[in-house]
Scaffold this motif. Structure first.
Motif, PDB file in Angstrom:
ATOM      1  N   ILE A  59       3.053 -19.764  19.349  1.00  0.00           N
ATOM      2  CA  ILE A  59       4.044 -19.587  18.279  1.00  0.00           C
ATOM      3  C   ILE A  59       3.391 -19.680  16.901  1.00  0.00           C
ATOM      4  N   GLU A  60       2.445 -20.603  16.730  1.00  0.00           N
ATOM      5  CA  GLU A  60       1.790 -20.736  15.423  1.00  0.00           C
ATOM      6  C   GLU A  60       1.142 -19.421  15.000  1.00  0.00           C
ATOM      7  N   GLU A  61       0.404 -18.801  15.924  1.00  0.00           N
ATOM      8  CA  GLU A  61      -0.306 -17.566  15.604  1.00  0.00           C
ATOM      9  C   GLU A  61       0.666 -16.424  15.335  1.00  0.00           C
ATOM     10  N   THR A  62       1.686 -16.284  16.190  1.00  0.00           N
ATOM     11  CA  THR A  62       2.657 -15.204  16.003  1.00  0.00           C
ATOM     12  C   THR A  62       3.355 -15.323  14.656  1.00  0.00           C
ATOM     13  N   ALA A  63       3.860 -16.516  14.355  1.00  0.00           N
ATOM     14  CA  ALA A  63       4.595 -16.700  13.109  1.00  0.00           C
ATOM     15  C   ALA A  63       3.701 -16.418  11.904  1.00  0.00           C
ATOM     16  N   HIS A  64       2.451 -16.870  11.965  1.00  0.00           N
ATOM     17  CA  HIS A  64       1.551 -16.664  10.836  1.00  0.00           C
ATOM     18  C   HIS A  64       1.238 -15.188  10.637  1.00  0.00           C
ATOM     19  N   LEU A  65       0.965 -14.462  11.717  1.00  0.00           N
ATOM     20  CA  LEU A  65       0.666 -13.036  11.582  1.00  0.00           C
ATOM     21  C   LEU A  65       1.888 -12.271  11.075  1.00  0.00           C
ATOM     22  N   LEU A  66       3.073 -12.568  11.613  1.00  0.00           N
ATOM     23  CA  LEU A  66       4.279 -11.904  11.127  1.00  0.00           C
ATOM     24  C   LEU A  66       4.507 -12.204   9.650  1.00  0.00           C
ATOM     25  N   ASP A  67       4.231 -13.431   9.232  1.00  0.00           N
ATOM     26  CA  ASP A  67       4.406 -13.811   7.833  1.00  0.00           C
ATOM     27  C   ASP A  67       3.445 -13.036   6.941  1.00  0.00           C
ATOM     28  N   LEU A  68       2.202 -12.870   7.388  1.00  0.00           N
ATOM     29  CA  LEU A  68       1.220 -12.130   6.604  1.00  0.00           C
ATOM     30  C   LEU A  68       1.584 -10.653   6.466  1.00  0.00           C
ATOM     31  N   LEU A  69       2.187 -10.089   7.495  1.00  0.00           N
ATOM     32  CA  LEU A  69       2.503  -8.658   7.497  1.00  0.00           C
ATOM     33  C   LEU A  69       3.837  -8.344   6.821  1.00  0.00           C
ATOM     34  N   HIS A  70       4.684  -9.349   6.650  1.00  0.00           N
ATOM     35  CA  HIS A  70       6.057  -9.131   6.190  1.00  0.00           C
ATOM     36  C   HIS A  70       6.159  -9.310   4.681  1.00  0.00           C
ATOM     37  N   ALA A  71       6.362  -8.209   3.973  1.00  0.00           N
ATOM     38  CA  ALA A  71       6.440  -8.270   2.512  1.00  0.00           C
ATOM     39  C   ALA A  71       7.878  -8.361   2.012  1.00  0.00           C
ATOM     40  N   GLY A  72       8.865  -8.301   2.906  1.00  0.00           N
ATOM     41  CA  GLY A  72      10.259  -8.305   2.492  1.00  0.00           C
ATOM     42  C   GLY A  72      10.813  -9.703   2.308  1.00  0.00           C
ATOM     43  N   ASP A  73      12.108  -9.761   1.945  1.00  0.00           N
ATOM     44  CA  ASP A  73      12.769 -11.033   1.666  1.00  0.00           C
ATOM     45  C   ASP A  73      13.590 -11.561   2.831  1.00  0.00           C
ATOM     46  N   ARG A  74      13.903 -10.708   3.809  1.00  0.00           N
ATOM     47  CA  ARG A  74      14.766 -11.163   4.899  1.00  0.00           C
ATOM     48  C   ARG A  74      13.961 -11.971   5.912  1.00  0.00           C
ATOM     49  N   PRO A  75      14.571 -13.010   6.478  1.00  0.00           N
ATOM     50  CA  PRO A  75      13.803 -13.964   7.284  1.00  0.00           C
ATOM     51  C   PRO A  75      13.472 -13.479   8.689  1.00  0.00           C
ATOM     52  N   ILE A  76      12.299 -13.908   9.160  1.00  0.00           N
ATOM     53  CA  ILE A  76      11.895 -13.769  10.554  1.00  0.00           C
ATOM     54  C   ILE A  76      11.808 -15.178  11.122  1.00  0.00           C
ATOM     55  N   VAL A  77      12.564 -15.457  12.170  1.00  0.00           N
ATOM     56  CA  VAL A  77      12.639 -16.800  12.747  1.00  0.00           C
ATOM     57  C   VAL A  77      12.072 -16.756  14.161  1.00  0.00           C
ATOM     58  N   VAL A  78      11.011 -17.512  14.391  1.00  0.00           N
ATOM     59  CA  VAL A  78      10.360 -17.550  15.701  1.00  0.00           C
ATOM     60  C   VAL A  78      10.764 -18.850  16.391  1.00  0.00           C
ATOM     61  N   THR A  79      11.165 -18.745  17.649  1.00  0.00           N
ATOM     62  CA  THR A  79      11.575 -19.935  18.395  1.00  0.00           C
ATOM     63  C   THR A  79      11.144 -19.817  19.843  1.00  0.00           C
ATOM     64  N   GLY A  80      11.311 -20.896  20.575  1.00  0.00           N
ATOM     65  CA  GLY A  80      10.936 -20.940  21.981  1.00  0.00           C
ATOM     66  C   GLY A  80      11.525 -22.186  22.613  1.00  0.00           C
ATOM     67  N   ALA A  81      10.883 -22.666  23.643  1.00  0.00           N
ATOM     68  CA  ALA A  81      11.370 -23.855  24.343  1.00  0.00           C
ATOM     69  C   ALA A  81      10.200 -24.627  24.920  1.00  0.00           C
ATOM     70  N   MET A  82      10.348 -25.931  24.961  1.00  0.00           N
ATOM     71  CA  MET A  82       9.358 -26.788  25.613  1.00  0.00           C
ATOM     72  C   MET A  82       9.750 -27.091  27.057  1.00  0.00           C
ATOM     73  N   ARG A  83      11.042 -27.014  27.359  1.00  0.00           N
ATOM     74  CA  ARG A  83      11.527 -27.244  28.723  1.00  0.00           C
ATOM     75  C   ARG A  83      12.119 -25.948  29.248  1.00  0.00           C
ATOM     76  N   ASN A  84      11.624 -25.484  30.387  1.00  0.00           N
ATOM     77  CA  ASN A  84      12.114 -24.217  30.924  1.00  0.00           C
ATOM     78  C   ASN A  84      13.541 -24.365  31.449  1.00  0.00           C
ATOM     79  N   PRO A  85      14.248 -23.248  31.657  1.00  0.00           N
ATOM     80  CA  PRO A  85      15.666 -23.312  32.016  1.00  0.00           C
ATOM     81  C   PRO A  85      15.973 -24.004  33.333  1.00  0.00           C
TER      82      PRO A  85
END
Length: 330
Positions: free
Chosen positions: A94-120
């Protein structure tokens, strides 16, 4: 608030895993639609969801091409009218994905990355709550201009600051240097402080995937393994001791390598800056920067590698690469 539109992109990961009868372990199998169906509370929100079943991979198996394609798809979602985007994936990267998306995203609308530590399949699975919070965050105008963030456990973390700091805890994600950017409660996002200035580097790769190495300094290393790695790289990140120090045996190798390819100096600590002019012995930060290494500043080694890979893939010159790191150094 009028109806908001949020795009949801599922990449797989623990949040989307179920038990594989053949192995007895969990594997990514749930679609984006399956994930949303598991959160009935989403139906009560004044939010229109656009669902994209993008990948079904463990976080550890995602690659740069997956994330560049995701960035393009997210940009398309914004062009089609989405007010925000949610990305669900494995927490390993998640750290890498969020950072790369942040670097590539020049707009103002948010990108929210999430996941889970406990599987379903586990009691207290945190995926549904995290997905609900992520949709709330992506739909909230308060996050305009935030870039990419990570939302887990009702906390909002800036992509540049967040770290996975525990292997199993549901409270694994922290921002050691700054604390959370904000939190979610009573159906809204609340920020703890004004948004920091962002620097983006939008643009698709123009060259084949560069090979960017990450080498960590360790006690008693004679530099032979470093030399072998450096010879095979298009760019190199060094995770040095403390504020940017390496064994004296590294000095000649790093100086020669920096004359050939970009070499970025970071700290293996992961919290705090690489200095520039305090220590002056061979292998100190001042010595290494004088030999042509690029200062990573507050960027940890993993984020520095993501940025260097992006800049090399975009065909940036050594001077442009140095400028980019200066822009993000502090």
């Amino acid at each position: 608030m009028s109806t908001r539109t949020v795009g949801v992109f599922s990449l797989g990961g623990t949040i989307a895993m179920t038990t594989d009868p053949a192995t007895g372990g969990v594997v990514p199998a749930l679609s984006a639609g399956d994930l949303l169906d598991a959160v009935p509370a989403l139906r009560s929100l004044d939010v229109e969801l656009q669902v994209h079943d993008f990948r079904r991979l463990p976080g550890a198996s995602l690659g740069f091409e997956d994330l560049y394609a995701l960035s393009d798809a997210v940009a398309d979602a914004f062009r089609s009218g989405c007010d925000g985007v949610v990305v669900t994936q494995g927490t390993d990267t998640i750290e890498e994905t969020a950072h790369l998306l942040d670097l590539l995203h020049a707009g103002d609308r948010p990108i929210v990355v999430t996941g889970a530590m406990r599987n379903p399949t586990l009691p207290g699975a945190d995926g549904p709550a995290n997905l609900y919070a992520a949709v709330l965050a992506a739909a909230d105008p308060a996050l305009t201009g935030v870039g990419a963030v990570v939302v887990l456990g009702d906390e909002i973390h800036a992509a540049r600051a967040v770290r996975k700091s525990h292997t199993t805890s549901p409270a694994a994600f922290t921002s050691p240097a700054s604390g959370p950017l904000g939190g979610l409660y009573e159906g809204r996002a609340h920020l703890n402080r004004p948004l920091a200035r962002r620097v983006a580097f939008p643009g698709r790769p123009v060259r084949a995937a560069p090979r960017v190495g990450l080498y960590t300094a360790t006690l008693g290393d004679d530099g032979a393994l470093l030399a072998g790695m450096a010879a095979a790289c298009d760019g190199l990140v060094v995770a040095a001791f403390g504020v940017g120090h390496v064994p004296q045996s590294f000095v000649a190798v790093l100086g020669d390598t920096a004359a050939r390819i970009p070499v970025v100096l970071t700290s293996r600590i992961g919290n705090g800056p690489v200095l520039s002019a305090t220590y002056g012995f061979p292998g100190s930060e001042k010595d290494l920067l004088d030999r042509g290494l690029v200062r990573g500043g507050h960027l940890d080694a993993y984020r520095a590698r993501i940025l260097l890979h992006l800049l090399l893939a975009q065909g940036r010159t050594p001077a442009e690469i140095a400028d980019a790191f200066r822009a993000l150094a502090d």
